[in-house]
Scaffold this motif. Sequence first.
Motif, PDB file in Angstrom:
ATOM      1  N   ALA A 197      36.522 108.208  -3.254  1.00 21.13           N
ATOM      2  CA  ALA A 197      37.324 108.714  -4.365  1.00 21.13           C
ATOM      3  C   ALA A 197      38.285 107.643  -4.871  1.00 21.13           C
ATOM      4  O   ALA A 197      38.495 107.488  -6.081  1.00 21.13           O
ATOM      5  CB  ALA A 197      38.101 109.956  -3.926  1.00 21.13           C
ATOM      6  N   THR A 198      38.868 106.880  -3.936  1.00 22.96           N
ATOM      7  CA  THR A 198      39.772 105.792  -4.321  1.00 22.96           C
ATOM      8  C   THR A 198      39.011 104.723  -5.099  1.00 22.96           C
ATOM      9  O   THR A 198      39.487 104.216  -6.120  1.00 22.96           O
ATOM     10  CB  THR A 198      40.405 105.170  -3.065  1.00 22.96           C
ATOM     11  N   LEU A 199      37.826 104.385  -4.622  1.00 22.93           N
ATOM     12  CA  LEU A 199      37.011 103.387  -5.322  1.00 22.93           C
ATOM     13  C   LEU A 199      36.603 103.887  -6.707  1.00 22.93           C
ATOM     14  O   LEU A 199      36.565 103.107  -7.671  1.00 22.93           O
ATOM     15  CB  LEU A 199      35.771 103.051  -4.487  1.00 22.93           C
ATOM     16  N   ALA A 200      36.304 105.166  -6.814  1.00 24.91           N
ATOM     17  CA  ALA A 200      35.949 105.730  -8.113  1.00 24.91           C
ATOM     18  C   ALA A 200      37.132 105.653  -9.072  1.00 24.91           C
ATOM     19  O   ALA A 200      36.960 105.381 -10.273  1.00 24.91           O
ATOM     20  CB  ALA A 200      35.496 107.179  -7.946  1.00 24.91           C
ATOM     21  N   HIS A 201      38.325 105.873  -8.551  1.00 27.49           N
ATOM     22  CA  HIS A 201      39.537 105.755  -9.373  1.00 27.49           C
ATOM     23  C   HIS A 201      39.690 104.328  -9.888  1.00 27.49           C
ATOM     24  O   HIS A 201      39.979 104.112 -11.072  1.00 27.49           O
ATOM     25  CB  HIS A 201      40.752 106.150  -8.523  1.00 27.49           C
ATOM     26  N   GLU A 202      39.455 103.363  -9.015  1.00 29.65           N
ATOM     27  CA  GLU A 202      39.573 101.963  -9.429  1.00 29.65           C
ATOM     28  C   GLU A 202      38.460 101.565 -10.386  1.00 29.65           C
ATOM     29  O   GLU A 202      38.676 100.761 -11.308  1.00 29.65           O
ATOM     30  CB  GLU A 202      39.567 101.048  -8.194  1.00 29.65           C
ATOM     31  N   LEU A 203      37.260 102.124 -10.200  1.00 31.00           N
ATOM     32  CA  LEU A 203      36.178 101.861 -11.147  1.00 31.00           C
ATOM     33  C   LEU A 203      36.542 102.414 -12.525  1.00 31.00           C
ATOM     34  O   LEU A 203      36.192 101.831 -13.550  1.00 31.00           O
ATOM     35  CB  LEU A 203      34.872 102.482 -10.652  1.00 31.00           C
ATOM     36  N   GLY A 204      37.278 103.539 -12.534  1.00 27.45           N
ATOM     37  CA  GLY A 204      37.756 104.078 -13.803  1.00 27.45           C
ATOM     38  C   GLY A 204      38.697 103.116 -14.506  1.00 27.45           C
ATOM     39  O   GLY A 204      38.616 102.926 -15.725  1.00 27.45           O
ATOM     40  N   HIS A 205      39.601 102.500 -13.745  1.00 23.05           N
ATOM     41  CA  HIS A 205      40.480 101.480 -14.336  1.00 23.05           C
ATOM     42  C   HIS A 205      39.661 100.321 -14.901  1.00 23.05           C
ATOM     43  O   HIS A 205      39.959  99.796 -15.978  1.00 23.05           O
ATOM     44  CB  HIS A 205      41.446 100.945 -13.274  1.00 23.05           C
ATOM     45  N   LEU A 206      38.629  99.924 -14.160  1.00 22.02           N
ATOM     46  CA  LEU A 206      37.804  98.810 -14.606  1.00 22.02           C
ATOM     47  C   LEU A 206      37.013  99.191 -15.854  1.00 22.02           C
ATOM     48  O   LEU A 206      36.898  98.397 -16.800  1.00 22.02           O
ATOM     49  CB  LEU A 206      36.850  98.396 -13.478  1.00 22.02           C
ATOM     50  N   HIS A 207      36.489 100.412 -15.866  1.00 22.93           N
ATOM     51  CA  HIS A 207      35.713 100.885 -17.011  1.00 22.93           C
ATOM     52  C   HIS A 207      36.559 100.921 -18.275  1.00 22.93           C
ATOM     53  O   HIS A 207      36.089 100.561 -19.363  1.00 22.93           O
ATOM     54  CB  HIS A 207      35.145 102.279 -16.711  1.00 22.93           C
ATOM     55  N   GLU A 208      37.799 101.361 -18.145  1.00 25.65           N
ATOM     56  CA  GLU A 208      38.692 101.469 -19.305  1.00 25.65           C
ATOM     57  C   GLU A 208      39.465 100.174 -19.576  1.00 25.65           C
ATOM     58  O   GLU A 208      40.282 100.131 -20.488  1.00 25.65           O
ATOM     59  CB  GLU A 208      39.688 102.615 -19.089  1.00 25.65           C
ATOM     60  N   ARG A 209      39.229  99.150 -18.754  1.00 30.96           N
ATOM     61  CA  ARG A 209      39.877  97.844 -18.922  1.00 30.96           C
ATOM     62  C   ARG A 209      41.405  97.949 -18.890  1.00 30.96           C
ATOM     63  O   ARG A 209      42.115  97.258 -19.634  1.00 30.96           O
ATOM     64  CB  ARG A 209      39.423  97.185 -20.233  1.00 30.96           C
ATOM     65  N   HIS A 210      41.887  98.795 -18.021  1.00 29.73           N
ATOM     66  CA  HIS A 210      43.326  99.032 -17.972  1.00 29.73           C
ATOM     67  C   HIS A 210      44.114  97.789 -17.585  1.00 29.73           C
ATOM     68  O   HIS A 210      45.153  97.492 -18.185  1.00 29.73           O
ATOM     69  CB  HIS A 210      43.633 100.165 -16.979  1.00 29.73           C
ATOM     70  N   LEU A 211      43.654  97.088 -16.557  1.00 28.42           N
ATOM     71  CA  LEU A 211      44.423  95.926 -16.108  1.00 28.42           C
ATOM     72  C   LEU A 211      44.391  94.823 -17.152  1.00 28.42           C
ATOM     73  O   LEU A 211      45.396  94.135 -17.380  1.00 28.42           O
ATOM     74  CB  LEU A 211      43.896  95.404 -14.773  1.00 28.42           C
ATOM     75  N   THR A 212      43.246  94.661 -17.817  1.00 25.14           N
ATOM     76  CA  THR A 212      43.178  93.665 -18.885  1.00 25.14           C
ATOM     77  C   THR A 212      44.171  94.003 -19.987  1.00 25.14           C
ATOM     78  O   THR A 212      44.867  93.121 -20.510  1.00 25.14           O
ATOM     79  CB  THR A 212      41.751  93.606 -19.463  1.00 25.14           C
ATOM     80  N   ARG A 213      44.246  95.283 -20.336  1.00 25.39           N
ATOM     81  CA  ARG A 213      45.193  95.705 -21.363  1.00 25.39           C
ATOM     82  C   ARG A 213      46.630  95.426 -20.932  1.00 25.39           C
ATOM     83  O   ARG A 213      47.457  94.935 -21.708  1.00 25.39           O
ATOM     84  CB  ARG A 213      45.002  97.199 -21.653  1.00 25.39           C
ATOM     85  N   ARG A 214      46.930  95.720 -19.662  1.00 24.55           N
ATOM     86  CA  ARG A 214      48.291  95.511 -19.173  1.00 24.55           C
ATOM     87  C   ARG A 214      48.610  94.016 -19.073  1.00 24.55           C
ATOM     88  O   ARG A 214      49.741  93.599 -19.330  1.00 24.55           O
ATOM     89  CB  ARG A 214      48.481  96.176 -17.812  1.00 24.55           C
ATOM     90  N   LEU A 215      47.624  93.222 -18.692  1.00 21.79           N
ATOM     91  CA  LEU A 215      47.849  91.776 -18.633  1.00 21.79           C
ATOM     92  C   LEU A 215      48.112  91.212 -20.026  1.00 21.79           C
ATOM     93  O   LEU A 215      48.954  90.329 -20.201  1.00 21.79           O
ATOM     94  CB  LEU A 215      46.649  91.077 -18.000  1.00 21.79           C
ATOM     95  N   ILE A 216      47.392  91.732 -21.021  1.00 20.32           N
ATOM     96  CA  ILE A 216      47.618  91.282 -22.392  1.00 20.32           C
ATOM     97  C   ILE A 216      49.026  91.659 -22.823  1.00 20.32           C
ATOM     98  O   ILE A 216      49.759  90.845 -23.393  1.00 20.32           O
ATOM     99  CB  ILE A 216      46.571  91.896 -23.344  1.00 20.32           C
ATOM    100  N   GLN A 217      49.426  92.898 -22.524  1.00 18.36           N
ATOM    101  CA  GLN A 217      50.780  93.329 -22.879  1.00 18.36           C
ATOM    102  C   GLN A 217      51.826  92.475 -22.182  1.00 18.36           C
ATOM    103  O   GLN A 217      52.783  91.998 -22.805  1.00 18.36           O
ATOM    104  CB  GLN A 217      50.993  94.799 -22.485  1.00 18.36           C
ATOM    105  N   GLY A 218      51.654  92.292 -20.871  1.00 18.06           N
ATOM    106  CA  GLY A 218      52.626  91.497 -20.124  1.00 18.06           C
ATOM    107  C   GLY A 218      52.681  90.058 -20.598  1.00 18.06           C
ATOM    108  O   GLY A 218      53.751  89.453 -20.655  1.00 18.06           O
ATOM    109  N   SER A 219      51.519  89.510 -20.962  1.00 16.67           N
ATOM    110  CA  SER A 219      51.480  88.126 -21.431  1.00 16.67           C
ATOM    111  C   SER A 219      52.172  87.976 -22.775  1.00 16.67           C
ATOM    112  O   SER A 219      52.843  86.973 -23.025  1.00 16.67           O
ATOM    113  CB  SER A 219      50.032  87.649 -21.531  1.00 16.67           C
TER     114      SER A 219
END
Length: 340
Positions: free
Chosen positions: A222-244
Motif C-alpha cells: 500500500a505504501t509503494l502504491a501511494h508512492e507510485l501515485g506520486h510518481l504517476h502524477e509527477r508530484h515531486l517534479t512539480r514541487r521541485l520546479i516550484q522550489g527551484s
Amino acid sequence: MDSGAAMGTVAGRYYDGVTSRVHRVVLRVEGGQACLEGDAERRAPLDDIRVSERTTHAPRRLTFADEAVFEPDDRHALEALLLATGHRDGSVVRMQQSWRAVLVASVVLVAVLVLGYLFALPAGANLVARMLPVAVERQLGQGMLDVLDRRVFAPSKLSASRRDELAQAFARLAPPEDGAPAYHLVFRRSRIGPNAFALPSGDIVMTDEMVNLLEDDKAVLATLAHELGHLHERHLTRRLIQGSVVAAAITVVAGDAGSLLAGLPTLALDMHYSREAEQEADDYAAAMLQQNGIGLAHLERVFATLEDIEKENGVMPAYLSSHPASAERLARLRQRPHPH
C-alpha cells in the motif's frame, strides 16, 4: 513646465557638467525659457529641462539637455516657480508621495505574491511538469539517489530473497490507470528512520525501517502504491520546479546559485506535498489496492502505525514529515466506497 510671462526668481548653484566649479546664479522663467544669470548665463527651452522627483527633504534638481544641473538654495522657492509654470509630477511620483497610495500598493504587492505562490506557481509547475518528456524528467532526477546514498542512506540489510519477494509482489499488482510510469524499486537502510518516497528518476525508495515497522507485506505494498501515485502524477517534479523557482528568485536577490544546485537532492527529502497531492496519491493507492482485491485497511494501517509512533514518542516520523498524515486522511479513506 509651460511657457508664460516673467515670473519670480530662484537663487541657486549651477554645475556646467564640464568642470567641478560651482556657479552662483539666479534662475527665472521668461517666454517659455529658463534663464540663468550670474556667474554663468544660459537660456534653454523649458521642454528641454528634466525636473527631478520631489522628495521629503532633498531639493529638486533641474537637468539641462547637456547634463548641466541647477540646484536651488531654497527648495520652496523652486517649488513655487514650478507650480507657476504649470509643472505637474507624473502619477507615479504623486503616488510615491502619498502614504495611502504606498500602503495600498504594498498590500496589493503582498496579495499578488501570496496568490502567485499559492495558486499561480503550483498551476504553472503542474503545467511544466506534465509537458516535460519522461526522458527529461528522468534526467532531472539522475544522480539524485547517488547523492542521497552518500548523505542519508546505507545498503539495505534485508536479505536479497526478502527484497525480491516484496518487489515481485508489487510488480504483480495491476495499476489502476493507464499510463502507469516505469519505476525502479530500491531498498535502503536509513539514518532518518522509516521512510519511503519516489524520485523524478523513477526510483521508489523503501527503507528497511519502514518494512520492519509495518510488519505487514500488504501495508508495504500500500505504501509503494501511494508512492507510485506520486510518481504517476509527477508530484515531486512539480514541487521541485516550484522550489527551484522560489530559490532562483531568492538567488537573484541574494546570490549564490551553487548552493541551490547542491541542495536539490536533500530538498527532495524535505519536500512537503500539498493536501491535493496527498489526496491524489491516497486515491491512487486505494484504487490500486481495490483493483487487486486488497483491503483498504492495509493502507489505513500505514498511517495509523506512523501516527501511533508520533503520539508515543512526541516525534514525527520522517515519512510523516514529508507525507503529512492525519485523522482526516484516515477518515477520508474509510469513507471511500468498498467494492462488493
